[in-house]
Write a protein that holds these residues in place. Structure first.
Motif, PDB file in Angstrom:
ATOM      1  N   VAL A 197      20.557   7.375  29.009  1.00 59.10           N
ATOM      2  CA  VAL A 197      21.348   8.380  29.740  1.00 59.10           C
ATOM      3  C   VAL A 197      22.757   8.570  29.206  1.00 59.10           C
ATOM      4  O   VAL A 197      23.517   9.393  29.728  1.00 59.10           O
ATOM      5  CB  VAL A 197      21.439   8.056  31.266  1.00 59.10           C
ATOM      6  CG1 VAL A 197      20.247   8.568  31.994  1.00 59.10           C
ATOM      7  CG2 VAL A 197      21.676   6.608  31.526  1.00 59.10           C
ATOM      8  N   THR A 207      22.109   5.134  37.305  1.00 54.73           N
ATOM      9  CA  THR A 207      22.904   6.362  37.431  1.00 54.73           C
ATOM     10  C   THR A 207      23.581   6.382  38.804  1.00 54.73           C
ATOM     11  O   THR A 207      23.087   5.780  39.753  1.00 54.73           O
ATOM     12  CB  THR A 207      22.043   7.644  37.287  1.00 54.73           C
ATOM     13  OG1 THR A 207      21.077   7.681  38.341  1.00 54.73           O
ATOM     14  CG2 THR A 207      21.340   7.695  35.943  1.00 54.73           C
ATOM     15  N   THR A 208      24.698   7.054  38.875  1.00 55.29           N
ATOM     16  CA  THR A 208      25.423   7.196  40.145  1.00 55.29           C
ATOM     17  C   THR A 208      25.293   8.649  40.575  1.00 55.29           C
ATOM     18  O   THR A 208      25.723   9.549  39.848  1.00 55.29           O
ATOM     19  CB  THR A 208      26.901   6.798  39.946  1.00 55.29           C
ATOM     20  OG1 THR A 208      26.916   5.415  39.577  1.00 55.29           O
ATOM     21  CG2 THR A 208      27.708   6.984  41.217  1.00 55.29           C
ATOM     22  N   ASN A 209      24.688   8.838  41.738  1.00 52.36           N
ATOM     23  CA  ASN A 209      24.341  10.206  42.143  1.00 52.36           C
ATOM     24  C   ASN A 209      25.344  10.830  43.115  1.00 52.36           C
ATOM     25  O   ASN A 209      25.035  11.815  43.778  1.00 52.36           O
ATOM     26  CB  ASN A 209      22.925  10.219  42.755  1.00 52.36           C
ATOM     27  CG  ASN A 209      21.896   9.576  41.857  1.00 52.36           C
ATOM     28  OD1 ASN A 209      21.213   8.636  42.246  1.00 52.36           O
ATOM     29  ND2 ASN A 209      21.791  10.049  40.625  1.00 52.36           N
ATOM     30  N   GLU A 210      26.527  10.242  43.172  1.00 50.95           N
ATOM     31  CA  GLU A 210      27.559  10.747  44.093  1.00 50.95           C
ATOM     32  C   GLU A 210      27.788  12.247  43.895  1.00 50.95           C
ATOM     33  O   GLU A 210      28.019  12.724  42.778  1.00 50.95           O
ATOM     34  CB  GLU A 210      28.866   9.983  43.821  1.00 50.95           C
ATOM     35  CG  GLU A 210      30.127  10.580  44.399  1.00 50.95           C
ATOM     36  CD  GLU A 210      30.248  10.449  45.921  1.00 50.95           C
ATOM     37  OE1 GLU A 210      29.293  10.002  46.565  1.00 50.95           O
ATOM     38  OE2 GLU A 210      31.302  10.826  46.449  1.00 50.95           O
ATOM     39  N   THR A 211      27.717  12.988  44.989  1.00 51.47           N
ATOM     40  CA  THR A 211      28.000  14.422  44.933  1.00 51.47           C
ATOM     41  C   THR A 211      28.314  14.896  46.331  1.00 51.47           C
ATOM     42  O   THR A 211      27.975  14.229  47.314  1.00 51.47           O
ATOM     43  CB  THR A 211      26.804  15.216  44.358  1.00 51.47           C
ATOM     44  OG1 THR A 211      27.204  16.578  44.173  1.00 51.47           O
ATOM     45  CG2 THR A 211      25.575  15.165  45.245  1.00 51.47           C
ATOM     46  N   ARG A 214      32.664  19.640  45.311  1.00 50.94           N
ATOM     47  CA  ARG A 214      33.329  18.462  44.734  1.00 50.94           C
ATOM     48  C   ARG A 214      34.218  18.972  43.593  1.00 50.94           C
ATOM     49  O   ARG A 214      33.805  19.869  42.864  1.00 50.94           O
ATOM     50  CB  ARG A 214      32.249  17.523  44.205  1.00 50.94           C
ATOM     51  CG  ARG A 214      32.761  16.219  43.668  1.00 50.94           C
ATOM     52  CD  ARG A 214      31.572  15.308  43.398  1.00 50.94           C
ATOM     53  NE  ARG A 214      31.966  14.043  42.844  1.00 50.94           N
ATOM     54  CZ  ARG A 214      31.623  13.616  41.622  1.00 50.94           C
ATOM     55  NH1 ARG A 214      30.860  14.373  40.852  1.00 50.94           N
ATOM     56  NH2 ARG A 214      32.021  12.455  41.192  1.00 50.94           N
ATOM     57  N   ALA A 232      24.182  20.774  34.864  1.00 47.03           N
ATOM     58  CA  ALA A 232      23.404  19.919  33.948  1.00 47.03           C
ATOM     59  C   ALA A 232      23.219  18.482  34.436  1.00 47.03           C
ATOM     60  O   ALA A 232      22.421  17.743  33.871  1.00 47.03           O
ATOM     61  CB  ALA A 232      24.058  19.927  32.566  1.00 47.03           C
ATOM     62  N   ALA A 233      23.944  18.072  35.433  1.00 47.93           N
ATOM     63  CA  ALA A 233      23.728  16.751  36.046  1.00 47.93           C
ATOM     64  C   ALA A 233      23.874  16.993  37.538  1.00 47.93           C
ATOM     65  O   ALA A 233      24.850  16.621  38.164  1.00 47.93           O
ATOM     66  CB  ALA A 233      24.733  15.738  35.520  1.00 47.93           C
ATOM     67  N   SER A 260      22.458  16.178  40.357  1.00 47.94           N
ATOM     68  CA  SER A 260      22.217  15.249  41.461  1.00 47.94           C
ATOM     69  C   SER A 260      21.392  15.955  42.539  1.00 47.94           C
ATOM     70  O   SER A 260      20.438  16.673  42.217  1.00 47.94           O
ATOM     71  CB  SER A 260      23.539  14.684  41.994  1.00 47.94           C
ATOM     72  OG  SER A 260      23.263  13.654  42.924  1.00 47.94           O
ATOM     73  N   GLU A 280      26.176  20.827  43.953  1.00 47.33           N
ATOM     74  CA  GLU A 280      26.966  21.587  42.980  1.00 47.33           C
ATOM     75  C   GLU A 280      26.369  22.991  42.773  1.00 47.33           C
ATOM     76  O   GLU A 280      27.093  24.001  42.815  1.00 47.33           O
ATOM     77  CB  GLU A 280      26.992  20.829  41.652  1.00 47.33           C
ATOM     78  CG  GLU A 280      27.818  21.481  40.580  1.00 47.33           C
ATOM     79  CD  GLU A 280      27.922  20.554  39.363  1.00 47.33           C
ATOM     80  OE1 GLU A 280      28.861  19.734  39.339  1.00 47.33           O
ATOM     81  OE2 GLU A 280      27.060  20.629  38.469  1.00 47.33           O
ATOM     82  N   ASP A 300      18.610  17.145  36.175  1.00 40.44           N
ATOM     83  CA  ASP A 300      19.187  15.801  36.259  1.00 40.44           C
ATOM     84  C   ASP A 300      18.216  14.820  35.632  1.00 40.44           C
ATOM     85  O   ASP A 300      17.001  15.054  35.658  1.00 40.44           O
ATOM     86  CB  ASP A 300      19.437  15.412  37.726  1.00 40.44           C
ATOM     87  CG  ASP A 300      20.415  14.260  37.863  1.00 40.44           C
ATOM     88  OD1 ASP A 300      21.594  14.502  38.182  1.00 40.44           O
ATOM     89  OD2 ASP A 300      20.010  13.099  37.619  1.00 40.44           O
ATOM     90  N   PHE A 301      18.738  13.746  35.098  1.00 39.75           N
ATOM     91  CA  PHE A 301      17.875  12.704  34.528  1.00 39.75           C
ATOM     92  C   PHE A 301      16.955  12.129  35.608  1.00 39.75           C
ATOM     93  O   PHE A 301      15.805  11.803  35.349  1.00 39.75           O
ATOM     94  CB  PHE A 301      18.741  11.593  33.919  1.00 39.75           C
ATOM     95  CG  PHE A 301      17.941  10.451  33.381  1.00 39.75           C
ATOM     96  CD1 PHE A 301      17.315  10.548  32.147  1.00 39.75           C
ATOM     97  CD2 PHE A 301      17.793   9.285  34.108  1.00 39.75           C
ATOM     98  CE1 PHE A 301      16.553   9.498  31.652  1.00 39.75           C
ATOM     99  CE2 PHE A 301      17.037   8.230  33.615  1.00 39.75           C
ATOM    100  CZ  PHE A 301      16.417   8.338  32.389  1.00 39.75           C
TER     101      PHE A 301
HETATM  102  C1  LIG Z   1      28.183  11.629  39.867  1.00 41.74           C
HETATM  103  S1  LIG Z   1      26.741  12.679  39.839  1.00 41.74           S
HETATM  104  C2  LIG Z   1      27.521  14.263  39.718  1.00 41.74           C
HETATM  105  C3  LIG Z   1      26.763  15.351  40.446  1.00 41.74           C
HETATM  106  C4  LIG Z   1      27.397  16.734  40.372  1.00 41.74           C
HETATM  107  N1  LIG Z   1      27.497  17.221  39.002  1.00 41.74           N
HETATM  108  C5  LIG Z   1      28.758  16.757  41.013  1.00 41.74           C
HETATM  109  O1  LIG Z   1      29.764  16.768  40.295  1.00 41.74           O
HETATM  110  O2  LIG Z   1      28.841  16.758  42.249  1.00 41.74           O
HETATM  111  C6  LIG Z   1      26.168  12.376  38.175  1.00 41.74           C
HETATM  112  C7  LIG Z   1      24.713  12.762  37.941  1.00 41.74           C
HETATM  113  O3  LIG Z   1      24.503  12.781  36.526  1.00 41.74           O
HETATM  114  C8  LIG Z   1      23.172  12.379  36.266  1.00 41.74           C
HETATM  115  N2  LIG Z   1      23.095  11.972  34.863  1.00 41.74           N
HETATM  116  C9  LIG Z   1      23.699  10.917  34.286  1.00 41.74           C
HETATM  117  N3  LIG Z   1      23.409  10.881  32.986  1.00 41.74           N
HETATM  118  C10 LIG Z   1      22.618  11.954  32.728  1.00 41.74           C
HETATM  119  C11 LIG Z   1      22.000  12.463  31.556  1.00 41.74           C
HETATM  120  N4  LIG Z   1      22.138  11.854  30.388  1.00 41.74           N
HETATM  121  N5  LIG Z   1      21.262  13.581  31.662  1.00 41.74           N
HETATM  122  C12 LIG Z   1      21.110  14.210  32.844  1.00 41.74           C
HETATM  123  N6  LIG Z   1      21.665  13.764  34.010  1.00 41.74           N
HETATM  124  C13 LIG Z   1      22.419  12.654  33.921  1.00 41.74           C
HETATM  125  C14 LIG Z   1      22.939  11.283  37.285  1.00 41.74           C
HETATM  126  O4  LIG Z   1      21.564  11.076  37.537  1.00 41.74           O
HETATM  127  C15 LIG Z   1      23.709  11.802  38.516  1.00 41.74           C
HETATM  128  O5  LIG Z   1      22.847  12.448  39.413  1.00 41.74           O
END
Ligand SMILES: C[S@@+](CC[C@H](N)C(=O)[O-])C[C@H]1O[C@@H](n2cnc3c(N)ncnc32)[C@H](O)[C@@H]1O
Length: 188
Positions: A26, A78-82, A86, A117-118, A120, A124, A148-149
């Protein structure tokens, strides 16, 4: 450190292996002080597999055929905070700087594509959708892709069902009643 803790702690070579594992799956860099994070996030997997420790999990992970386990381990880290809207400054930048430009550039076809692209659990992507509607772009051909991953969070995003605690985070009441319907203790 007591004997029990020592017996359970991740061996240095396994710690390096886990760091590399997460990075290669990741792209997340977990520094040297994340022993507790590894232990706590991986504990449910260790327990479910009937293993004694995170070190035993590393032994299993070394087996290259364990694709699903590899994915689960990376996902657990992974940290899924959202939450809704945000980073408000980013939304303000989209509203005041990006959208005026895009409106002008795409006026001829009114097509826009966005990628969260991420994503969660989707707050978002849904926040962006609400922003675009507030900016009177409902008659444009707009698609917002969320990926998301973690497949677990993507499923939740797709359901578009948010608990009261989640809608209390960042979502103004006016937007909640405008775009969501109550469904038990949830909103969708
Ligand atoms: C902190 S959350 C942010 C969610 C949203 N983008 C926001 O800002 O509210 C980070 C997310 O990134 C995803 N993530 C981390 N590495 C990733 C990767 N290489 N490809 C896709 N998703 C990824 C995690 O699974 C997680 O759900």
């Amino acid at each position: 450190m007591d004997i029990q803790t020592l017996g359970r702690s991740i061996l240095p070579e396994n710690y390096r292996f886990l760091q590399q594992h997460v990075y290669s799956h990741v792209g997340i860099v977990l520094e040297e002080d994340k022993q507790y994070l590894f232990e706590s996030r991986l504990a449910p997997i260790v327990k479910q597999l009937g293993l004694e420790s995170t070190n035993d999990l590393c032994v299993l992970l070394h087996d290259k055929g364990k694709k699903e386990l590899s994915r689960r381990v990376a996902e657990a880290m992974t940290t899924n905070e959202t939450y809704f809207f945000r980073e408000p400054n980013h939304y303000e930048a989209i509203r005041s700087a990006l959208l005026p430009k895009l409106r002008e550039d795409r006026q001829h076809n009114k097509i826009l594509r966005f990628w969260s692209a991420a994503a969660s659990t989707g707050q978002e992507a849904y926040s962006l959708a609400m922003l675009l509607l507030a900016e009177r772009m409902g008659n444009w051909d707009i698609q917002i892709l969320g990926t998301d991953f973690s497949s677990k969070v993507v499923e939740r995003a797709r359901a578009g069902l948010f608990h009261q605690i989640e809608v209390n985070r960042g979502l103004p009441a006016s937007l909640l009643v405008k775009h969501f319907r109550p469904s038990g203790l949830d909103w969708n």
